[in-house]
Design a protein around this motif. Sequence first.
Motif, PDB file in Angstrom:
ATOM      1  N   GLU A 112      19.104 -18.236   5.969  1.00 37.85           N
ATOM      2  CA  GLU A 112      18.895 -18.173   4.522  1.00 37.85           C
ATOM      3  C   GLU A 112      20.093 -17.597   3.779  1.00 37.85           C
ATOM      4  N   TYR A 113      21.064 -17.044   4.514  1.00 35.94           N
ATOM      5  CA  TYR A 113      22.240 -16.456   3.873  1.00 35.94           C
ATOM      6  C   TYR A 113      23.448 -17.400   3.867  1.00 35.94           C
ATOM      7  N   CYS A 114      23.288 -18.617   4.364  1.00 31.04           N
ATOM      8  CA  CYS A 114      24.432 -19.518   4.439  1.00 31.04           C
ATOM      9  C   CYS A 114      24.987 -19.776   3.037  1.00 31.04           C
ATOM     10  N   ALA A 115      26.317 -19.927   2.964  1.00 32.77           N
ATOM     11  CA  ALA A 115      26.965 -20.059   1.661  1.00 32.77           C
ATOM     12  C   ALA A 115      28.222 -20.901   1.770  1.00 32.77           C
ATOM     13  N   MET A 116      28.393 -21.761   0.789  1.00 30.54           N
ATOM     14  CA  MET A 116      29.606 -22.562   0.689  1.00 30.54           C
ATOM     15  C   MET A 116      30.803 -21.657   0.410  1.00 30.54           C
ATOM     16  N   PRO A 117      31.970 -21.923   1.008  1.00 28.23           N
ATOM     17  CA  PRO A 117      33.156 -21.132   0.675  1.00 28.23           C
ATOM     18  C   PRO A 117      33.405 -21.114  -0.836  1.00 28.23           C
ATOM     19  N   GLY A 118      33.779 -19.963  -1.337  1.00 26.18           N
ATOM     20  CA  GLY A 118      33.965 -19.785  -2.772  1.00 26.18           C
ATOM     21  C   GLY A 118      32.780 -19.146  -3.456  1.00 26.18           C
ATOM     22  N   THR A 119      31.645 -19.040  -2.743  1.00 26.58           N
ATOM     23  CA  THR A 119      30.400 -18.556  -3.335  1.00 26.58           C
ATOM     24  C   THR A 119      30.554 -17.198  -4.013  1.00 26.58           C
ATOM     25  N   GLU A 163      36.847   0.968  -0.364  1.00 29.49           N
ATOM     26  CA  GLU A 163      35.745   0.855  -1.333  1.00 29.49           C
ATOM     27  C   GLU A 163      34.751  -0.203  -0.884  1.00 29.49           C
ATOM     28  N   LYS A 164      33.474   0.135  -0.910  1.00 26.06           N
ATOM     29  CA  LYS A 164      32.440  -0.838  -0.577  1.00 26.06           C
ATOM     30  C   LYS A 164      31.537  -1.041  -1.781  1.00 26.06           C
ATOM     31  N   LYS A 165      31.825  -2.088  -2.525  1.00 22.45           N
ATOM     32  CA  LYS A 165      31.000  -2.461  -3.668  1.00 22.45           C
ATOM     33  C   LYS A 165      30.275  -3.763  -3.357  1.00 22.45           C
ATOM     34  N   TRP A 166      29.155  -3.974  -4.044  1.00 20.53           N
ATOM     35  CA  TRP A 166      28.377  -5.189  -3.843  1.00 20.53           C
ATOM     36  C   TRP A 166      27.972  -5.743  -5.205  1.00 20.53           C
ATOM     37  N   LEU A 167      27.866  -7.047  -5.289  1.00 18.01           N
ATOM     38  CA  LEU A 167      27.428  -7.671  -6.535  1.00 18.01           C
ATOM     39  C   LEU A 167      25.941  -7.397  -6.758  1.00 18.01           C
ATOM     40  N   PRO A 168      25.514  -7.211  -8.010  1.00 22.79           N
ATOM     41  CA  PRO A 168      24.106  -6.909  -8.302  1.00 22.79           C
ATOM     42  C   PRO A 168      23.236  -8.161  -8.258  1.00 22.79           C
ATOM     43  N   ILE A 169      23.141  -8.734  -7.064  1.00 21.72           N
ATOM     44  CA  ILE A 169      22.364  -9.964  -6.867  1.00 21.72           C
ATOM     45  C   ILE A 169      21.463  -9.752  -5.659  1.00 21.72           C
ATOM     46  N   ARG A 170      20.178  -9.993  -5.837  1.00 19.69           N
ATOM     47  CA  ARG A 170      19.228  -9.817  -4.741  1.00 19.69           C
ATOM     48  C   ARG A 170      19.576 -10.732  -3.565  1.00 19.69           C
ATOM     49  N   LEU A 226      13.188 -22.576  -6.377  1.00 21.07           N
ATOM     50  CA  LEU A 226      13.719 -21.534  -7.241  1.00 21.07           C
ATOM     51  C   LEU A 226      13.057 -20.195  -6.906  1.00 21.07           C
ATOM     52  N   PRO A 227      13.744 -19.083  -7.092  1.00 16.13           N
ATOM     53  CA  PRO A 227      13.093 -17.777  -6.934  1.00 16.13           C
ATOM     54  C   PRO A 227      11.886 -17.681  -7.876  1.00 16.13           C
ATOM     55  N   LYS A 228      10.798 -17.124  -7.392  1.00 24.45           N
ATOM     56  CA  LYS A 228       9.571 -17.066  -8.192  1.00 24.45           C
ATOM     57  C   LYS A 228       9.784 -16.330  -9.508  1.00 24.45           C
ATOM     58  N   LYS A 229      10.571 -15.265  -9.454  1.00 26.61           N
ATOM     59  CA  LYS A 229      10.797 -14.499 -10.680  1.00 26.61           C
ATOM     60  C   LYS A 229      11.586 -15.316 -11.701  1.00 26.61           C
ATOM     61  N   GLN A 279      21.220 -24.362   1.282  1.00 31.39           N
ATOM     62  CA  GLN A 279      21.625 -23.084   0.694  1.00 31.39           C
ATOM     63  C   GLN A 279      20.696 -22.716  -0.457  1.00 31.39           C
ATOM     64  N   SER A 280      20.386 -21.433  -0.579  1.00 31.37           N
ATOM     65  CA  SER A 280      19.484 -20.997  -1.655  1.00 31.37           C
ATOM     66  C   SER A 280      20.003 -19.788  -2.429  1.00 31.37           C
ATOM     67  N   LEU A 281      21.147 -19.229  -2.034  1.00 31.84           N
ATOM     68  CA  LEU A 281      21.672 -18.041  -2.710  1.00 31.84           C
ATOM     69  C   LEU A 281      21.964 -18.294  -4.184  1.00 31.84           C
ATOM     70  N   GLN A 282      22.215 -19.556  -4.543  1.00 31.49           N
ATOM     71  CA  GLN A 282      22.515 -19.861  -5.944  1.00 31.49           C
ATOM     72  C   GLN A 282      21.337 -19.523  -6.854  1.00 31.49           C
ATOM     73  N   GLY A 283      20.114 -19.583  -6.325  1.00 32.20           N
ATOM     74  CA  GLY A 283      18.948 -19.219  -7.119  1.00 32.20           C
ATOM     75  C   GLY A 283      18.958 -17.736  -7.479  1.00 32.20           C
ATOM     76  N   ASP A 284      19.355 -16.895  -6.529  1.00 25.45           N
ATOM     77  CA  ASP A 284      19.437 -15.461  -6.793  1.00 25.45           C
ATOM     78  C   ASP A 284      20.548 -15.144  -7.796  1.00 25.45           C
ATOM     79  N   PHE A 285      21.642 -15.909  -7.730  1.00 25.02           N
ATOM     80  CA  PHE A 285      22.719 -15.712  -8.693  1.00 25.02           C
ATOM     81  C   PHE A 285      22.252 -16.050 -10.116  1.00 25.02           C
ATOM     82  N   VAL A 286      21.610 -17.204 -10.275  1.00 26.18           N
ATOM     83  CA  VAL A 286      21.160 -17.599 -11.611  1.00 26.18           C
ATOM     84  C   VAL A 286      20.137 -16.606 -12.143  1.00 26.18           C
TER      85      VAL A 286
END
Length: 388
Positions: free
Chosen positions: A305-312, A254-261, A376-379, A342-349
């Motif tokens: 831009e995709y770098c992420a702390m373990p546990g992300t 199964e290949k699922k992905w989280l709904p996060i840009r 922060l993401p502009k949106k 790291q900036s992925l946390q902005g897309d999560f929020v």
Amino acid sequence: MANDRKYLIFEDVKNDSSLRDIFDECVTDISEDRARVSKTRNQPGYPSYPCFRVQGREILINALLEYYLLKIGGAGFDYDKAVAFTEKMRKLCGWSWDVDTTLRYWVERTVRAPFFEQVKSKDGYPEWTLKAGEPSWQLSESYLRFACYIAVCNVKYKGGDGQYAAGEIFKLVTALGSKLPADLKKNGSGDLSLGVRQYKSDIVNCSANDVFATIKISVKEESEEAYRQVLGFLCQLLSFSFPASYTVKFSSPEKKWLPIRSLPKKGIHQLFANAVNWPSLHPQIETYAKLAMKEFEWYNDLEAEYCAMPGTFAVFALGLFGDETYHPLLCDYLELCDGEHQSLQGDFVLAYIEKYGFTEKGLELYQLCDQNIQHLPKKLSALYAKRQ
């Protein structure tokens, strides 16, 4: 100014044999667990450095380690003694600049300089090739084993940067004809028992190599039990001092992905997007996240831009599909992650706010993210401005 310096550096004992007794006494104190790290006394024009104190004299940490490695050098270099003493130094001083740099210079001086020459570099990185002709002497296996020990320490204690340093050492040792790096690649350092670094059942296959900081996981069927076994393996592995920065190679039907840009579609992302579908596994996912989350550590296969702390990805999955029980974990994550890189946390929020709105908890996550991200993401900023 040099004549006014009172602390001892390696060149002092190298040039003045009368200082050997002081250095030897310090070596004995370290070996017998009597030594303590101190700081050099303030002297005009000199910063304060970590040191050992013996007979009223101050010896810099790097000077003492360099002295010891030189003293036990030669044809009879004792690998076990070198490792035992270095471990004593590491436990006393941590994997500090003094220890790290001294060992790096040891590799350069002992392994690289006598046998290799630099060639034209590619991509800005130096490359080394064996010197032409037969060397006048060869390094014993004990020297090469110690070089590999230093490489393993780089992986364990320096995070992502240590991976590159270790790789360079392994290249040198391999070029000298040793099979040690190949053995380490196959079996790891040996510090982890087989039961910790491998797990296999009818539905999952998991293995880990602490030297190369890689974890391989294969799920043969999509089931709650399969992911329970995978999470159990990961949590046990991280409980046994596996390197804090690592790569997870994951495959499943199964290949699922989280709904996060913008989230990279990597195996570690797929793993938690799949596992979060079973609510009974959420406590295990949280346990993994708490074990994995460490500031300035990274998933090694995610860059730029995709770098992420373990546990992300575990945190993001629980944030979007878990209940409010995991809100403190989300807050801890947003405070801990390295917002400078790291900036992925902005897309999560943003995804969280789009799903749940600016509730009291949503506002808290927004504010924590705003305090720990460069942009922060502009949106997300627009949504926040709109609610004002």
